[in-house]
Enzyme design. Structure first.
Site, PDB file in Angstrom:
ATOM      1  N   GLU A   1       0.828  -1.218   0.000  1.00  0.00           N
ATOM      2  CA  GLU A   1       0.000   0.000   0.000  1.00  0.00           C
ATOM      3  C   GLU A   1       0.861   1.266   0.000  1.00  0.00           C
ATOM      4  O   GLU A   1       0.355   2.355   0.294  1.00  0.00           O
ATOM      5  CB  GLU A   1      -0.950   0.020   1.204  1.00  0.00           C
ATOM      6  CG  GLU A   1      -1.897  -1.170   1.314  1.00  0.00           C
ATOM      7  CD  GLU A   1      -2.999  -1.220   0.252  1.00  0.00           C
ATOM      8  OE1 GLU A   1      -3.007  -0.366  -0.641  1.00  0.00           O
ATOM      9  OE2 GLU A   1      -3.818  -2.159   0.318  1.00  0.00           O
TER      10      GLU A   1
ATOM     11  N   HIS B   1      -3.241   1.933   8.396  1.00  0.00           N
ATOM     12  CA  HIS B   1      -4.256   1.118   7.722  1.00  0.00           C
ATOM     13  C   HIS B   1      -4.517  -0.129   8.555  1.00  0.00           C
ATOM     14  O   HIS B   1      -3.589  -0.894   8.838  1.00  0.00           O
ATOM     15  CB  HIS B   1      -3.770   0.746   6.324  1.00  0.00           C
ATOM     16  CG  HIS B   1      -4.606  -0.302   5.658  1.00  0.00           C
ATOM     17  ND1 HIS B   1      -5.985  -0.226   5.574  1.00  0.00           N
ATOM     18  CD2 HIS B   1      -4.276  -1.469   5.051  1.00  0.00           C
ATOM     19  CE1 HIS B   1      -6.444  -1.290   4.946  1.00  0.00           C
ATOM     20  NE2 HIS B   1      -5.435  -2.074   4.628  1.00  0.00           N
TER      21      HIS B   1
ATOM     22  N   HIS C   1      -7.596  -3.410   9.687  1.00  0.00           N
ATOM     23  CA  HIS C   1      -8.717  -4.243   9.201  1.00  0.00           C
ATOM     24  C   HIS C   1      -9.688  -4.525  10.357  1.00  0.00           C
ATOM     25  O   HIS C   1      -9.786  -5.658  10.811  1.00  0.00           O
ATOM     26  CB  HIS C   1      -8.184  -5.582   8.663  1.00  0.00           C
ATOM     27  CG  HIS C   1      -7.343  -5.508   7.431  1.00  0.00           C
ATOM     28  ND1 HIS C   1      -6.713  -6.621   6.887  1.00  0.00           N
ATOM     29  CD2 HIS C   1      -7.027  -4.456   6.624  1.00  0.00           C
ATOM     30  CE1 HIS C   1      -6.051  -6.258   5.796  1.00  0.00           C
ATOM     31  NE2 HIS C   1      -6.212  -4.961   5.624  1.00  0.00           N
TER      32      HIS C   1
ATOM     33  N   GLU D   1     -19.154   9.775  21.291  1.00  0.00           N
ATOM     34  CA  GLU D   1     -17.772  10.209  21.091  1.00  0.00           C
ATOM     35  C   GLU D   1     -17.311  10.149  19.634  1.00  0.00           C
ATOM     36  O   GLU D   1     -16.247  10.681  19.306  1.00  0.00           O
ATOM     37  CB  GLU D   1     -16.824   9.337  21.933  1.00  0.00           C
ATOM     38  CG  GLU D   1     -16.947   9.579  23.433  1.00  0.00           C
ATOM     39  CD  GLU D   1     -16.383  10.929  23.873  1.00  0.00           C
ATOM     40  OE1 GLU D   1     -15.345  11.350  23.344  1.00  0.00           O
ATOM     41  OE2 GLU D   1     -17.007  11.551  24.754  1.00  0.00           O
TER      42      GLU D   1
ATOM     43  N   HIS E   1     -12.803  -4.065   3.235  1.00  0.00           N
ATOM     44  CA  HIS E   1     -11.355  -4.128   3.428  1.00  0.00           C
ATOM     45  C   HIS E   1     -10.914  -3.549   4.779  1.00  0.00           C
ATOM     46  O   HIS E   1     -10.379  -4.266   5.609  1.00  0.00           O
ATOM     47  CB  HIS E   1     -10.655  -3.411   2.251  1.00  0.00           C
ATOM     48  CG  HIS E   1      -9.178  -3.537   2.252  1.00  0.00           C
ATOM     49  ND1 HIS E   1      -8.409  -3.387   1.133  1.00  0.00           N
ATOM     50  CD2 HIS E   1      -8.289  -3.789   3.246  1.00  0.00           C
ATOM     51  CE1 HIS E   1      -7.139  -3.571   1.413  1.00  0.00           C
ATOM     52  NE2 HIS E   1      -7.049  -3.810   2.697  1.00  0.00           N
TER      53      HIS E   1
HETATM   54  P1  13P Z   1       1.046  -5.554   3.052  1.00  0.00           P
HETATM   55  O1  13P Z   1       1.500  -6.797   3.794  1.00  0.00           O
HETATM   56  O2  13P Z   1       1.696  -5.455   1.691  1.00  0.00           O
HETATM   57  O3  13P Z   1       1.260  -4.330   3.896  1.00  0.00           O
HETATM   58  O4  13P Z   1      -0.507  -5.704   2.757  1.00  0.00           O
HETATM   59  C1  13P Z   1      -1.432  -5.833   3.812  1.00  0.00           C
HETATM   60  C2  13P Z   1      -2.697  -5.132   3.531  1.00  0.00           C
HETATM   61  O5  13P Z   1      -3.463  -4.919   4.447  1.00  0.00           O
HETATM   62  C3  13P Z   1      -3.027  -4.703   2.137  1.00  0.00           C
HETATM   63  O6  13P Z   1      -4.126  -3.852   2.129  1.00  0.00           O
HETATM   64 ZN    ZN Z   2      -5.395  -4.032   3.926  1.00  0.00          ZN
END
Ligand code: 13P
Ligand code: ZN
Length: 281
Positions: A121, A145, A147, A175, A216
């Site tokens: 990313e 980033h 998940h 909040e 995602h």
């Molecule tokens: P990477 O291991 O390349 O950082 O990818 C993980 C990810 O969450 C891709 O969106």
């Molecule tokens: Zn990801």
């Protein structure tokens, strides 16, 4: 800053791996899921360059261009690496990349000691660090980033517009609007690591501090590590409450109680927040 410290012991690396540890314990980083970037200050970059011989390393194209970050150093997680391992061996799991004079390529300055390369990313991190840095007068240094499960689950059901997602989260938990008064941008599903995903996100980061990637995860910005982590935490908690309430209500969104627009405006007034009025009904 002590410029004689090994890079792996510098304060910004400690803050970086601290966030990786917390995110892992929160359950947001299955396998190699998620990634993190930090834009070094000039002083930190000077300390790193003192011990580096990157001159002469080949430039690798980024696939996007961020001219405003030309020459910057970024600390990033590795592609395919597990965030849970970053604190035990930062010099193996993480790398510091330098951006080319055009801001469209990178080369390794430190880290990835046993081989490896920056997160897939990286295009999103570079483009969006540049957009957020410009939007905040240079204050924003972190992009995170993650998940988080409930937020991702929400994107299976809720219409994928900034307004639809933001309003449900703001109304779910008091909040939330305090953590993200400008709201959240939403990008429909796209291939991870693509320039398309990076560019769609960068349009939204001109307005928002965080962007939801459907099916995602979340991409959140912050001046520092605490702000980026706290933003993901608040958004995911609001999403969890929304999912719980909807499950307890037989799947219906017709909740007997919620925070209405006047309530959101009252919170913004009390805490002097830059509320994004365009998202209200
Ligand atoms: P990477 O291991 O390349 O950082 O990818 C993980 C990810 O969450 C891709 O969106
Ligand atoms: Zn990801």
């Amino acid at each position: 800053m002590d410029t004689c410290s090994p890079v792996g012991e510098m304060e910004f690396v400690k803050g970086f791996v601290g966030l990786c540890d917390v995110g892992w314990r929160m359950g947001w980083h299955e396998r190699n899921g998620g990634n993190l970037s930090y834009r070094l200050t000039e002083e930190e970059a000077e300390g790193v360059r003192l011990g580096s011989d990157a001159e002469g390393s080949p430039w690798e194209p980024l696939g996007v261009a961020a001219p405003s970050l030309a020459g910057s150093l970024l600390l990033v997680t590795g592609s395919g690496r597990y965030l849970k391992n970053a604190s035990a061996a930062p010099e193996r799991e993480l790398g510091i990349v330098e951006l080319s004079p055009e801001g469209d390529a990178w080369r390794l300055v430190w880290g990835f000691a046993e081989g490896g390369r920056p997160t897939s990313e990286l295009p999103s991190h570079v483009l969006n660090l540049s957009v957020r840095s410009e939007a905040t007068g240079g204050a924003c240094r972190v992009l995170y980033h993650a998940h988080p499960s409930h937020l991702v689950a929400m994107t299976a059901l809720v219409p994928l517009t900034d307004r639809d997602v933001t309003l449900r989260l703001w109304r779910a938990m008091t909040e939330c609007v305090i953590a993200c008064p400008r709201g959240l941008g939403v990008v429909p599903w796209a291939v991870p690591g693509s320039a398309e995903l990076a560019e769609a996100s960068s349009e939204l980061f001109r307005t928002y501090d965080a962007v939801v990637w459907a099916q995602h995860g979340l991409f959140a910005s912050g001046d520092g590590f605490d702000e980026a982590l706290g933003l993901v935490h608040a958004v995911e908690k609001a999403a969890e409450i929304y999912c719980l309430a909807r499950s307890m209500n037989a799947g219906s969104e017709d909740f007997p109680n919620t925070i209405d627009d006047d309530g959101l405006r009252a919170i913004a007034h009390r805490y002097d927040l830059p509320l994004n009025e365009a998202l209200l009904d």
